[in-house]
Design an enzyme around this catalytic site. Sequence first.
Site, PDB file in Angstrom:
ATOM      1  CD  GLU A   1      -4.601  12.881  35.775  1.00  0.00           C
ATOM      2  OE1 GLU A   1      -5.093  13.112  34.661  1.00  0.00           O
ATOM      3  OE2 GLU A   1      -3.572  12.221  35.935  1.00  0.00           O
TER       4      GLU A   1
ATOM      5  CD  GLU B   1       0.846  15.542  33.003  1.00  0.00           C
ATOM      6  OE1 GLU B   1      -0.227  15.053  33.399  1.00  0.00           O
ATOM      7  OE2 GLU B   1       1.247  15.431  31.815  1.00  0.00           O
TER       8      GLU B   1
END
Length: 593
Positions: free
Chosen positions: A159, A154
Amino acid sequence: MNNLCKKVIASVLALAMLTSGLIFTQSKSADVKAADEWNLVWSDEFEGTSLDTSVWNYEIGNGNWGWGNGEKQYYTNSVKNVEVSNGTLKIHALKERMGNQDYTSGRINTKGKKDFKFGRIEARMKLPSFSGAWPAFWMLGANHSSVGWPKCGELDIMEAINTQNFTNGAVHWYVESEGYNGQGDNGDSAEGKTPAGYQRTEWHTYGVEWDKKEIKWYIDDKVFFTQDISASHMDEFRKNQFIIFNLAIGGQWPGYNIDDSAFPSRSTMEVDYVRVYQKAEVPTTKYDGPTITITEDAVEKYTGKWNSFFGSDINWVPAKGSIELGDTPSEGFTMNLTSVGNIQNDSVWGAQATLERLNYYPGNTYKYSCTLTSDKDKKVFVKVADDNEETLGGGLIDLKAGVPYNFETNVEIPEDFEGTVSLKFGMGKTNGDTIADNGAVTIHVKDISFVTTATIPDPDYVQETTAQNPKETTTNNGTTTKSPVVKPTINSSVKVAKTKVKKATKKKVSKKVKLTLKKIKGATGYKVQFSKTKKFKKVLVSKTVKKAKITVLNKKLRKQKKLYVRAKAYRTVGKVKYYSKKWSAVKKVKIKK
């Protein structure tokens, strides 16, 4: 975006920062640009009136336990949650009840439609800022469906949570370590301070530059963190990944103090564009002569012998003993341990047998097998290691007294792997061993093989060369000599079939043309040309592409009332491109309103 507490991961987290107080903005009308070394290979400028489902998938629902994070939104495919208008993508989180959740939102991905390995991947975005907000721009391995998370890898490009005025970048991967117990191995973290003037609710470009050795995170072209990914156990990041955008509400990370007054006026994540750049291909001298297929056992071909190590030799773990070798490395060895030592850090390696630096063929999968027998219950670590002692394959196994253990595993050697490959057995005392401290044990290992089937250059093939255009060389005494220059052999027998433009469409004010060509077997790529006239009196745009289904992006295509396209397939052999003799039939581009 996956749960760090309940999943098996190794991760590195960076708090993103700008390196100065300056804020860099870009206008929507600006041309697509990047450094000279980067070529734009794909983008979505979100110029239409709906999401392009030939590229994007909607994810629906609340996933498994709130997408593994305890999130509180229900994702939909409604235009209320995922909207494309006025040149941007808008993901709206709303306060409405659906699917037993109190909020709805949007999550989209390119899985199975667009995935990439390496490049400069960026999006220009405006982010919401309120308690409970969790916008994200990230990637998952294209093999996610087959291997799951975290083995797919990932890559979190951006974010942000709650009202924090900075963003986060991270990578998550899988580590199978000694005595693996499901807890994983934590990575490192780095934190930066938020500069004056940065506002995440304003437009900023968030991205990564990613190659086989490292990933760099940046905001508005200012790099704030770099992560080394060259270790063999991080090979998830040397494989293709797909892109994801989502806006989550609540969860383990942002918590559950959700500000309901933010809906709907302050609960939108807006994306101006997403773009993927890759570096121009460097001319290659890759072998293109005849090949043969072989099945080879690297242990059988090994000309050395098994070596042993005991911790007592360096006053570390008090493990000691001797090793008896078979006639060949494949026949194995017997480890006679008079002491297994005691429990210390990595003490399983206090007694070990190793076969160093095997020959191997990159880009192939090896079947590693052997049979082990112990006269007592004993745990043994069977490992395929690189030159950094990272595990390429293997793990901890349990031997039962007197019971043969047939070990077998597949080990993938990446195509770009350049390290060494060694076989290792750790036989010292480790966690879970029932044998007494400093107890004695005898372990037999036999029938050892490390086998693959590989396609390799034909060793009997000698490439013909022609001395031409000799290079002059002047020696120290002033004498000039000429050395021959190798001339590539042009293979006139290479034939490339004629392709066909099956479909060509664009929107009236768009600079993108979507093309579908007839795929030609054996073709390396295609040359595509556009013109205002059917007879191609003047070529407006010429582009070389690798795939038969592509989107061509160029500002010269934007306001053309009439547009025609033609294509020609080619095949690369060595450094030479062989084109089909004829262009495809000219096709008129269908221009939609």
